[in-house]
Design a protein around this motif. Structure first.
Motif, short mmCIF file in Angstrom:
data_model
loop_
_atom_site.label_atom_id
_atom_site.label_comp_id
_atom_site.label_asym_id
_atom_site.label_seq_id
_atom_site.Cartn_x
_atom_site.Cartn_y
_atom_site.Cartn_z
N UNK A 105 0.85 -1.20 0.00
CA UNK A 105 0.00 0.00 0.00
C UNK A 105 0.88 1.24 0.00
N UNK A 106 0.51 2.22 -0.83
CA UNK A 106 1.19 3.51 -0.85
C UNK A 106 0.54 4.41 0.19
N UNK A 107 1.36 4.92 1.11
CA UNK A 107 0.83 5.74 2.20
C UNK A 107 1.55 7.08 2.25
N UNK A 108 0.82 8.09 2.74
CA UNK A 108 1.41 9.41 2.95
C UNK A 108 1.17 9.81 4.39
N UNK A 109 2.24 10.18 5.06
CA UNK A 109 2.13 10.65 6.43
C UNK A 109 2.51 12.12 6.51
N UNK A 110 1.76 12.89 7.28
CA UNK A 110 2.03 14.31 7.47
C UNK A 110 2.22 14.56 8.95
N UNK A 111 3.34 15.21 9.28
CA UNK A 111 3.61 15.58 10.67
C UNK A 111 3.70 17.10 10.74
N UNK A 112 2.87 17.69 11.56
CA UNK A 112 2.87 19.14 11.76
C UNK A 112 3.77 19.44 12.96
N UNK A 113 4.67 20.42 12.82
CA UNK A 113 5.56 20.72 13.94
C UNK A 113 4.80 21.35 15.10
N UNK A 114 5.31 21.10 16.31
CA UNK A 114 4.70 21.75 17.47
C UNK A 114 5.77 22.00 18.51
N UNK A 115 5.44 22.73 19.53
CA UNK A 115 6.36 23.05 20.60
C UNK A 115 7.15 24.30 20.33
#
Length: 139
Positions: A105-115
């Motif tokens: 499966x082709x997957x896309x992950x997005x991480x938004x910065x915080x802190x």
């Protein structure tokens, strides 16, 4: 010998048998055409989805930027994963984007910065499956 008008039983049975065989051949041909049409439509849909995914991937990768922590725009590039930073939403927040192939499966992950200072916590990554049933190698 006198011949009566009409068909006898043997002639009717033979005619119905021949007609049935013609109809059966036509039905088999029609089923093949319908099956090929369905396969063609499915392939066309998959091709269109693939092009949309590839276009989005290309646009995101071309817009790669140096993230808030000062690391390189492209974090990793491997056989089945590529991770980079880009401003996905156009809101001046540079997200961490990861495309990967996992279990076909082709997957896309997005991480938004915080802190403060901004950091990318991979535990907060939101992952979406873009396409399933990928082949490892073309047949």
């Amino acid at each position: 010998m006198r011949r009566e008008n009409g068909f006898n039983l043997l002639e009717v049975v033979i005619s119905i048998t021949i007609f049935g065989m013609i109809i059966a051949v036509f039905a088999v041909m029609q089923l093949g055409v319908l099956r090929n049409n369905q396969i063609s439509r499915t392939r066309n849909t998959i091709d269109q989805q693939s092009l949309i995914i590839l276009r989005n991937f290309t646009l995101e990768l071309r817009a790669a930027q140096t993230p808030s922590d000062g690391s390189f725009p492209i974090l990793t590039s491997a056989e089945d994963t590529v991770t980079f930073y880009t401003d996905k939403g156009g809101d001046s927040i540079i997200e961490r984007i990861r495309y990967s192939v996992e279990n076909g499966a082709l997957k896309r992950g997005i991480t938004i910065p915080n802190g403060q200072p901004l950091t990318y916590d991979v535990a907060n990554e939101s992952v979406v499956t873009l396409m399933e049933n990928l082949l490892a190698e073309p047949p």
